[in-house]
Design an enzyme around this catalytic site. Sequence first.
Site, PDB file in Angstrom:
ATOM      1  CB  SER A 135     -12.437  33.239 -21.850  1.00 35.25           C
ATOM      2  OG  SER A 135     -11.769  34.914 -21.049  1.00 35.25           O
ATOM      3  CG  HIS A 177      -8.603  33.758 -18.331  1.00 34.91           C
ATOM      4  ND1 HIS A 177      -8.105  32.633 -18.611  1.00 34.91           N
ATOM      5  CD2 HIS A 177      -9.814  34.448 -18.755  1.00 34.91           C
ATOM      6  CE1 HIS A 177      -8.538  32.420 -19.858  1.00 34.91           C
ATOM      7  NE2 HIS A 177      -9.840  33.848 -19.773  1.00 34.91           N
ATOM      8  CD  GLU A 204      -5.911  30.106 -17.909  1.00 34.81           C
ATOM      9  OE1 GLU A 204      -5.023  29.383 -17.795  1.00 34.81           O
ATOM     10  OE2 GLU A 204      -5.945  31.618 -17.467  1.00 34.81           O
TER      11      GLU A 204
END
Length: 272
Positions: A135, A177, A204
């Site tokens: 992330s 994401h 993801e």
Amino acid sequence: MPSPDVKGAQRGYIIPIGGAEEKIDKPMILQRFVDLAGGKDAVICVIPTASQLDDTGERYEKIFAELGAGKIFSLPITERADAQKQEYVDQLEKSTAIFITGGNQLRLSTILGGTPIVTAIRQLNAKGVHYAGTSAGAAIVSQHMITGGNTGIVPTANGVSLAPGMGLINTVVIDQHFNQRNRLSRLLSAVSYNPFLIGMGLDEDTAAFIDGDNILTVVGSGAITIIDPSDIDHSSMADAGGDEALTLLNLKMHILAPGSRYDFSSKQAYIK
């Protein structure tokens, strides 16, 4: 710019992960990272700076231990003064692999940017130490880091916010994401500024394992979207304003499922 190659050394893997990677049931991304780091001989340094949760570093220490890593330690870097500590740099330099957790990427850039910790990460990766980040830890890999922007498909003039990243790779801009948060428009906006950049959108539980020859292999349960603007005929970014839609002509896009590969040097995609 990335740290220059070290004579006689192969650059370590660079592994941006799209976030929400599987940690318990078939954690293929994290397992492969541990195996690359050396398995029972691995020394993994976790940097949880992006997260504001007190137990993030400890949680990843436990995960990597359960996956067979020999030694794991976490650096509690929560402010810039911590990133200046020589004792932390000394600890970092003992690692075979480095992992930066998710959270807020602006915490990473404002706390770590321009510090001895980032210098050490770049130098260690050039010497063969592997780097993975999930992330926020993936976003900061690139020299130009996406920090926010619009959702949707159509890119706009003000559709993305950028800040300096760590620069382990300087030809790629990364978003995470990706499919889950509908971020195609902001990645397109980012690459429209300059066709030098290749856009990489990570779903993801999906990672790009980029080896020392700049060849990416997709690992995980999702896909990676590659936007290649190198042959673009026209971008209206210079003339557009506000929420005005951009005209981008002759873009190339690849959707890469697990096992697929992409060569950043030749800009060619390959099936398994």
